[in-house]
Scaffold this active site. Structure first.
Site, short mmCIF file in Angstrom:
data_model
loop_
_atom_site.label_atom_id
_atom_site.label_comp_id
_atom_site.label_asym_id
_atom_site.label_seq_id
_atom_site.Cartn_x
_atom_site.Cartn_y
_atom_site.Cartn_z
N CYS A 15 0.88 -1.09 0.19
CA CYS A 15 0.17 0.09 0.05
C CYS A 15 0.84 1.18 -0.11
CB CYS A 15 -1.01 0.04 1.18
SG CYS A 15 -0.11 -0.05 2.87
N CYS A 26 28.52 29.85 13.58
CA CYS A 26 29.45 29.12 14.54
C CYS A 26 29.17 29.75 15.85
CB CYS A 26 30.84 29.30 14.12
SG CYS A 26 32.03 28.73 15.36
N CYS A 66 32.71 31.79 17.00
CA CYS A 66 33.06 32.96 16.38
C CYS A 66 31.99 33.79 15.78
CB CYS A 66 34.15 32.68 15.49
SG CYS A 66 33.64 31.64 13.73
N HIS A 108 -1.54 1.22 7.55
CA HIS A 108 -1.98 1.09 5.94
C HIS A 108 -1.75 2.46 5.46
CE1 HIS A 108 -4.32 -0.44 2.73
NE2 HIS A 108 -5.22 0.26 2.91
#
Length: 898
Positions: free
Chosen positions: A566, A716, A719, A845
């Site tokens: 299915c 970051c 920094c 299903h």
């Protein structure tokens, strides 16, 4: 005011009622005509009360009091003796600003709470009404899911009567004291009567419960696997039902007895843990239900056809061939000069014995007929392991069957067809009927794909993890290869990894090309389009076991469930209703774009089988087809799709779009250096360069329709360096807020939030050169023409995965997604398909809602019905959404020549 332990809402249902309560107060009305001294006294009193209300988290009372304070301040400024009391106004001026600010904050919080309360109330009313409607709909039968709900959630008082044999009952039965056993042979042919059953029951507990049947809300009868609409008058279930309901005048039941649709086997499929022991199906091979796997009765032996041999049946230039075609060495026997007869598809099942008798009487083997199965709910049956058929040897002097021969692609068998080794005997060239009497006692053998795959065109790719939609990446190449392709489950895009350096690369170096050969290179005449003939049309219909239902004329065509397939059926239907893509195949335009040399493609196998399947779905001649040849082709590329295990529809969609693209990829794939954001002045320049780089590697209708562009921002945390890059994507996977209901906008908002890269996800910053934690966010830079949204409904909780059942409200038509994209979209979007997931991780299903531009349809494997728009508005099972900015087109079916 703290955000926890707020006092429940009790004064009003919305802000309008609360504002009215603030105004309708005698003290406030009196203050409007009072002196400054009187008004200031009222202000001080109310201010003290407001602080107390705020302290105890009574938001409603605090809001009302602050609004009254502001009204008092307004009255103070308009007092008749204000000229002599300007100092009072100046004193309360700052206080008035504070009151207004607090009232504004409280109003925002209260609005959210009122909306949630009203939504919850509406949802509760809807559930109550749904439960009432659901109970009213129970007339003659009940499904396993609804029975489970009534037993465990609603705590209904239900008497279950198991009418299977005593042997089956002792082996496995429902784990509940409300189930009694009344075998089908209890009355020994005497006829079913209520007093007769009471007398025949030897178990005292069962007899007591049966006598008390009038006290139960419902009585549910079941046997092995019967459906109520298939029961005949003489069936034991009907006999007992009539005995206790129609003919018993002494005991009046509260409700007509219900039949459990699918019986104990379907109950076991859904709820194996609710029974005393697992039960393996012992049904004969020829009595499979519609949701079980039915395998072809013919086994073909493959041999290569010499290139210098000619036949009377001349192939057309670019004919799309069948999935199973006998390959015969015609140098070993004379060529049959007779024209092949038309292959008429039968619509009735021949008994096995009759087939065997006719095989002995006739020199030509019978082409197996199509099994017509009465339409029933398609439920994945995991209780049965199909028998692996073994073909017997056939007589040497049998003639070849008259099967339409459609050359163009080398043959490949069904995914479950066993391999018979070639011999020098002419009998090895003849299609053989499977002897269903061989190995009868080996009923529990697992039906696995052939181990000797050297004879078949199989690309060297690995197995998908079984049903894990929460994985970040999905490998699709063997782990021993240096260059591996992975899919990002969030974006649907693929990346290539050099396993030696563990780095992402843009392309495989020319001098290090993957040595995996393409076993099949279809010969294609690119000067002509694939024009079907009557012969090839019949062959395709035969290969796909196309079923015609006279009651269904010119309706949508369904897809047979081949055993937990299915997930595949729902994706096929959803993609096929994108008529821009469908017309590209039906018109034959795809043929000129097939790339047989692409090392990541299948040599054209996938797109050619896709054309056949799409043609059968839209030629409006069949009720449903069995997509077994297509399933086999994709299974050769991804082994997980060969078997009958449960898979994830989202993963299959990512795989299928990539497979279609690679077979149609017209790009030359030049070597391009990695783009660095610092080399570009603006984001737009970087975006255009990234898009150009991507398109130099990827050029197909799949890219044109389904791919957009992401902007990735990474910062970051050491920094604060800001890195920007742009990546193509085929779909997005959005998280779901943990609430009872939300909107698509809520999910997209959550998707745009920063995610943090910590632990193993850290990597070296290009600026500070340190391995650091980072935060990253994805924004949609450019939307695709077909925008696919995947809801991340599954998440890990401790040691197991749970499903998020939140109701997500999603728009349906005339949608402007411009506020989600940094590049405005020229067109508005409309919903064309929705893939739904029912159930849990272990037992689920898939179905789909699809729209052809005029009407919505509900596709449940082979069963398709008209759907109402309201069904989509209250759909709590939505898993994938397909939005399109393209208007639906008229179908362009290929011409059929005689």
């Amino acid at each position: 005011m703290t955000t926890t332990n707020k006092i429940d809402l009790y004064l009003a249902n919305n802000l309008e009622e609360l504002n009215k309560r603030a105004d309708d107060n005698p003290s406030i009305q009196k203050a409007k005509s009072s002196s400054c001294a009187q008004i200031t006294h009222v202000i001080e009193t109310i201010w003290a009360e407001a602080k107390k209300a705020e302290l105890i988290n009574d938001e409603e009372r605090a809001y009302v009091l602050y609004m009254r304070l502001f009204a008092c301040f307004t009255a103070l400024k308009q007092a008749k003796d204000i000229a002599n009391n300007q100092s009072s106004v100046q004193y309360y001026q700052k206080g008035a600003l504070l009151w207004w600010e607090k009232a504004d904050q409280l109003s925002a919080s209260l609005k959210t709470r009122y909306d949630a309360k009203n939504a919850a109330k509406i949802e509760e009313e809807r559930k109550i009404q749904a439960a009432i409607d659901e109970e009213a709909s129970l007339e003659k039968s009940i499904s396993p899911k609804l029975l489970y709900k009534y037993l465990n959630e609603l705590k209904k008082n239900i008497l279950l009567i198991d009418m299977r044999s005593t042997t089956d009952y002792d082996q496995s039965h429902m784990r509940t004291s409300a189930c009694i056993h009344t075998p089908a042979d209890l009355m020994n042919g005497k006829g079913w009567t209520s007093w007769g059953v009471e007398s025949a029951l030897t178990d005292q507990n069962a007899c007591t419960k049966f006598k008390q049947r009038a006290t139960y809300d419902y009585i549910v009868l079941f046997d092995d696997d019967s459906y109520e609409n298939n029961l005949k008058a003489g069936h034991c279930l009907m006999g007992l039902k009539q005995a206790i309901f129609s003919f018993d005048r002494d005991v009046k039941l509260k409700h007509e007895p219900l039949i459990l649709d699918g019986g104990y086997e379907d109950w076991m499929t859904y709820y194996p843990g609710e029974n005393t022991a697992p039960l393996i199906s012992r049904k004969p091979f020829g009595e499979l239900r519609s949701f079980e796997v039915s395998y072809p009765d013919d086994v073909y032996v493959l041999e290569e056809v010499p290139a210098d041999v000619t036949t009377n049946a001349q192939p057309e230039a670019a004919t799309i061939t069948s999935a199973i075609v006998p390959q015969i060495d015609r140098t070993r026997k004379p060529i049959n000069s007779q024209k092949p007869e038309s292959n008429i598809i039968e619509s009735e099942e021949l008994p096995i014995q009759q087939i065997e008798e006719e095989q002995q009487q006739q020199p030509t083997p019978i082409i197996p007929s199509v099994i017509v199965v009465k339409e029933q709910p398609e439920i994945p049956d995991r209780s049965m392991k199909p028998i692996q058929p073994i073909g017997p040897t056939s007589p040497v002097n049998q003639e070849l069957p008259n099967i339409p021969i459609v050359p163009d692609i080398a043959a490949h068998p069904s995914s479950v067809t066993p391999i018979i080794s070639n011999t020098t005997n002419i009998s090895s060239e003849i299609p053989k009927l499977i002897d269903k009497n061989v190995n009868k006692n080996d009923s529990n053998r697992e039906n696995v794909p052939p181990t000797d795959v050297s004879k078949f065109p199989t690309l060297n790719r690995g197995t998908l993890p079984i049903y894990r939609p929460f994985n970040r990446t999905v490998p699709i190449n063997n782990t021993d290869e240096q260059y591996r392709k992975k899919f990002d489950a969030v974006t649907g895009r693929k990346v290539i990894i050099d396993t030696k350096s563990n780095r992402y690369i843009t392309d495989i170096p020319e001098n290090e090309t993957n040595k995996t050969p393409i076993h099949i290179t279809p010969s294609v005449n690119r000067d002509t389009k694939p024009i079907l003939t009557q012969q090839t049309r019949q062959q395709i219909a035969y290969d796909y076991r196309a079923i015609t239902d006279n009651l269904q004329v010119n309706g949508p065509t369904g897809l047979k469930n081949l055993g937990n397939s299915c997930y595949m059926n729902s994706i096929i239907q959803s993609l096929s209703f994108n008529l821009k893509l469908t017309n590209y195949f039906l018109s034959g335009d795809f043929n000129k774009d097939i790339n047989t040399k692409n090392k990541f493609g299948s040599g054209g196998l996938v797109v050619k089988e896709w054309f056949k399947l799409i043609y059968l779905l839209w030629c409006q001649q069949y009720s449903y087809v069995a997509p077994q040849p297509f399933k086999y082709v994709v299974g050769t590329l991804q082994k997980a799709y060969l078997g009958t295990q449960q898979q994830d529809a989202h993963e299959f969609l990512v795989f299928l779009l990539d497979a279609l693209h690679e077979d149609l990829n017209q790009a030359t794939r030049p070597r391009i250096e990695e783009l660095k954001s610092e080399n570009f002045k603006t984001d737009r320049q970087l975006a255009e360069a990234s898009k150009k780089s991507f398109l130099s590697h990827n050029k197909s209708i799949i890219i044109d329709l389904f791919y957009g562009l992401f902007k990735s921002t990474t910062i970051c945390l050491l920094c604060s360096y800001n890195s920007i890059r742009f990546d193509a994507f085929a779909m997005i996977s959005v998280p779901i807020p943990r609430v009872r209901q939300c909107s698509l906008d809520d999910c997209l908002d959550l998707f745009r939030e920063f995610e943090y890269l910590r632990g193993d996800e850290r990597y070296e910053c290009s600026n500070c050169k340190r391995v650091s934690e980072k935060k990253r966010r994805l924004d949609i830079w450019e939307l695709p023409k077909i925008f696919i949204v995947h809801f991340k409904r599954f998440r890990l909780q401790q040691t197991h995965y749970i499903k998020n059942e939140t109701l997500i409200r999603y728009p349906i038509s005339n949608i402007d997604f411009s506020h989600w994209s940094q590049t405005p979209s020229p067109s508005k979007y409309s919903l064309v398909a929705v893939v739904n997931h029912y159930g849990s991780m272990n037992s689920g299903h898939y179905t789909s809602f699809c729209n052809d531009g005029k009407q919505w349809y509900y596709c449940n494997d082979h069963a398709i019905r008209v759907a109402e728009k309201s069904e989509l508005e209250h759909n709590v099972h939505a898993y994938l959404l397909f939005y399109s900015s393209l208007p639906q087109q008229q179908l362009r079916l290929p011409s059929i020549s005689n």
